[in-house]
Design a protein around this motif. Structure first.
Motif, PDB file in Angstrom:
ATOM      1  N   GLY A   1       0.810  -1.214   0.000  1.00 41.52           N
ATOM      2  CA  GLY A   1       0.000   0.000   0.000  1.00 41.52           C
ATOM      3  C   GLY A   1       0.842   1.261   0.000  1.00 41.52           C
ATOM      4  N   GLN A   2       2.159   1.110  -0.126  1.00 41.99           N
ATOM      5  CA  GLN A   2       3.081   2.244  -0.153  1.00 41.99           C
ATOM      6  C   GLN A   2       3.938   2.188  -1.414  1.00 41.99           C
ATOM      7  OE1 GLN A   2       3.237   4.680   2.273  1.00 41.99           O
ATOM      8  NE2 GLN A   2       1.452   3.652   3.149  1.00 41.99           N
ATOM      9  N   ASP A   3       4.180   3.339  -1.998  1.00 48.58           N
ATOM     10  CA  ASP A   3       5.093   3.419  -3.133  1.00 48.58           C
ATOM     11  C   ASP A   3       6.524   3.389  -2.639  1.00 48.58           C
ATOM     12  OD1 ASP A   3       3.353   3.841  -5.464  1.00 48.58           O
ATOM     13  OD2 ASP A   3       2.809   5.717  -4.489  1.00 48.58           O
ATOM     14  N   LEU A   4       7.434   2.850  -3.449  1.00 47.34           N
ATOM     15  CA  LEU A   4       8.858   2.965  -3.153  1.00 47.34           C
ATOM     16  C   LEU A   4       9.284   4.413  -3.348  1.00 47.34           C
ATOM     17  CD1 LEU A   4      10.248  -0.216  -4.961  1.00 47.34           C
ATOM     18  CD2 LEU A   4       9.857   0.105  -2.512  1.00 47.34           C
ATOM     19  N   PHE A   5       8.715   5.056  -4.357  1.00 46.70           N
ATOM     20  CA  PHE A   5       8.947   6.467  -4.642  1.00 46.70           C
ATOM     21  C   PHE A   5       7.720   6.971  -5.376  1.00 46.70           C
ATOM     22  CE2 PHE A   5      10.520   3.976  -8.132  1.00 46.70           C
ATOM     23  CZ  PHE A   5       9.994   4.606  -9.232  1.00 46.70           C
ATOM     24  N   HIS A   6       7.478   8.244  -5.291  1.00 55.32           N
ATOM     25  CA  HIS A   6       6.352   8.824  -6.019  1.00 55.32           C
ATOM     26  C   HIS A   6       6.750  10.210  -6.465  1.00 55.32           C
ATOM     27  CE1 HIS A   6       2.318  10.087  -7.135  1.00 55.32           C
ATOM     28  NE2 HIS A   6       2.022   8.804  -7.129  1.00 55.32           N
ATOM     29  N   PRO A   7       6.977  10.375  -7.769  1.00 53.07           N
ATOM     30  CA  PRO A   7       7.366  11.699  -8.256  1.00 53.07           C
ATOM     31  C   PRO A   7       6.227  12.691  -8.073  1.00 53.07           C
ATOM     32  CG  PRO A   7       6.985  10.183 -10.077  1.00 53.07           C
ATOM     33  CD  PRO A   7       6.864   9.394  -8.819  1.00 53.07           C
ATOM     34  N   PRO A   8       6.545  13.963  -8.059  1.00 52.77           N
ATOM     35  CA  PRO A   8       5.489  14.983  -7.937  1.00 52.77           C
ATOM     36  C   PRO A   8       4.431  14.799  -9.033  1.00 52.77           C
ATOM     37  CG  PRO A   8       7.669  15.987  -7.852  1.00 52.77           C
ATOM     38  CD  PRO A   8       7.862  14.550  -8.196  1.00 52.77           C
ATOM     39  N   THR A   9       3.180  14.790  -8.602  1.00 51.65           N
ATOM     40  CA  THR A   9       2.067  14.554  -9.522  1.00 51.65           C
ATOM     41  C   THR A   9       0.967  15.564  -9.243  1.00 51.65           C
ATOM     42  OG1 THR A   9       2.610  12.197  -9.455  1.00 51.65           O
ATOM     43  CG2 THR A   9       0.490  12.777 -10.387  1.00 51.65           C
TER      44      THR A   9
END
Length: 130
Positions: free
Chosen positions: A32-40
């Motif tokens: 349920g968690q991203d390893l990374f999430h770029p600005p969106t």
């Protein structure tokens, strides 16, 4: 040397992009968690949430990312792998053009790598267009 620059490097870079995306997607599916999430953008986050909440589309996309990425990386049926990824690549590029312009640089890289490989393997795709 030309083959390395026009086929091998784009193939490997594209493979790595999709393998990283698959790893991030499966991390979200499992934890349920991203390893990374770029600005969106807000619209982009809503679209991404809709894909994830569909229950089947996100795992399907990430499975295709994984399988096709491995095919590209190992150079096993790479033209088929690119065809498998083409709908996803189209959505990614349109996503950044319409909903998340901040990601246009990576979408541009993705489009250029894809175009290079489509051109390099155009003889393999010719029978599909007859």
């Amino acid at each position: 040397m030309i083959r390395i620059l026009t086929i091998d490097i784009p193939r490997i870079l594209l493979a790595l992009l999709f393998l990283v995306g698959a790893a991030n997607g499966f991390a979200w599916i499992i934890t349920g968690q991203d390893l990374f999430h770029p600005p969106t953008s807000e619209a982009g986050l809503r679209f991404e949430a809709a894909l994830r909440d569909s229950g089947f589309l996100w795992p399907l996309m990430k499975t295709i990312d994984l399988v096709a990425g491995l095919m590209l990386l190992t150079n096993r049926a790479p033209a088929l792998a690119l065809l498998m990824l083409l709908p996803i690549i189209t959505v990614i590029v349109l996503f950044h053009l319409v909903l998340n312009p901040g990601g246009l640089p990576i979408a541009g890289v993705l489009a250029v790598l894809t175009a290079m490989l489509l051109f390099a393997w155009r003889d393999r795709y010719a029978p599909l267009l007859r």
